[in-house]
Motif scaffolding. Structure first.
Motif, short mmCIF file in Angstrom:
data_model
loop_
_atom_site.label_atom_id
_atom_site.label_comp_id
_atom_site.label_asym_id
_atom_site.label_seq_id
_atom_site.Cartn_x
_atom_site.Cartn_y
_atom_site.Cartn_z
N UNK A 31 -5.10 -6.44 25.85
CA UNK A 31 -4.74 -7.10 24.59
C UNK A 31 -4.98 -6.20 23.37
N UNK A 32 -5.64 -5.07 23.58
CA UNK A 32 -5.93 -4.15 22.49
C UNK A 32 -4.70 -3.27 22.22
N UNK A 33 -4.43 -3.06 20.93
CA UNK A 33 -3.31 -2.22 20.52
C UNK A 33 -3.83 -1.04 19.71
N UNK A 34 -3.11 0.06 19.76
CA UNK A 34 -3.48 1.26 19.02
C UNK A 34 -2.24 1.82 18.31
N UNK A 35 -2.45 2.27 17.08
CA UNK A 35 -1.40 2.96 16.34
C UNK A 35 -1.75 4.45 16.37
N UNK A 36 -0.79 5.26 16.73
CA UNK A 36 -1.00 6.70 16.77
C UNK A 36 -0.29 7.31 15.57
N UNK A 70 0.10 0.35 28.64
CA UNK A 70 1.37 -0.37 28.50
C UNK A 70 2.07 0.03 27.20
N UNK A 71 3.40 0.06 27.26
CA UNK A 71 4.19 0.36 26.06
C UNK A 71 3.85 -0.58 24.91
N UNK A 72 3.61 -1.84 25.25
CA UNK A 72 3.34 -2.86 24.22
C UNK A 72 2.01 -2.65 23.49
N UNK A 73 1.16 -1.78 24.03
CA UNK A 73 -0.14 -1.54 23.42
C UNK A 73 -0.11 -0.43 22.38
N UNK A 74 0.98 0.33 22.32
CA UNK A 74 1.00 1.49 21.44
C UNK A 74 2.16 1.42 20.46
N UNK A 75 1.94 2.00 19.30
CA UNK A 75 3.00 2.23 18.33
C UNK A 75 2.68 3.53 17.61
#
Length: 104
Positions: A31-36, A70-75
């Motif tokens: 459920x954690x997301x990261x912005x690079x 997962x793709x959905x975790x990164x932007x």
């Protein structure tokens, strides 16, 4: 923080452990997301640097995806030369500004 060589966007082997630790955390916490964020030094045109920053951010993102994130975790986002970590027009400053930053 992942640093890059001048005009390069490939992830160097010295960042394997760092990115593996990020990937492990993200895989265990879906459920954690990261912005690079992709950044460059001030050399080059603003347009070129936005594109280079994007390539750097995407390289780190791809590395994480290859480790099971997962793709959905990164932007990704590119700031090009707009947000320097260090001000200055010398190699020391340039080296610190050529980076990708993972922001949770």
């Amino acid at each position: 923080i992942v640093y890059f060589a001048f005009d390069k966007s490939n992830v160097q082997s010295e960042y394997t452990d760092l990115l593996s630790a990020h990937a492990d955390y993200l895989v265990k916490n879906p459920s954690v997301k990261v912005v690079i964020e992709g950044h460059t030094d001030e050399r080059g045109t603003p347009e070129y640097n936005i594109a280079l920053g994007e390539r750097r951010a995407k390289a780190v993102e791809s590395y994480l995806h290859n480790l099971g994130v997962q793709d959905s975790q990164t932007s990704t986002v590119s700031y090009g030369e707009e947000k320097p970590m260090v001000n200055g027009s010398n190699e020391r400053a340039y080296a610190k500004n050529r980076r990708a930053v993972l922001v949770y």
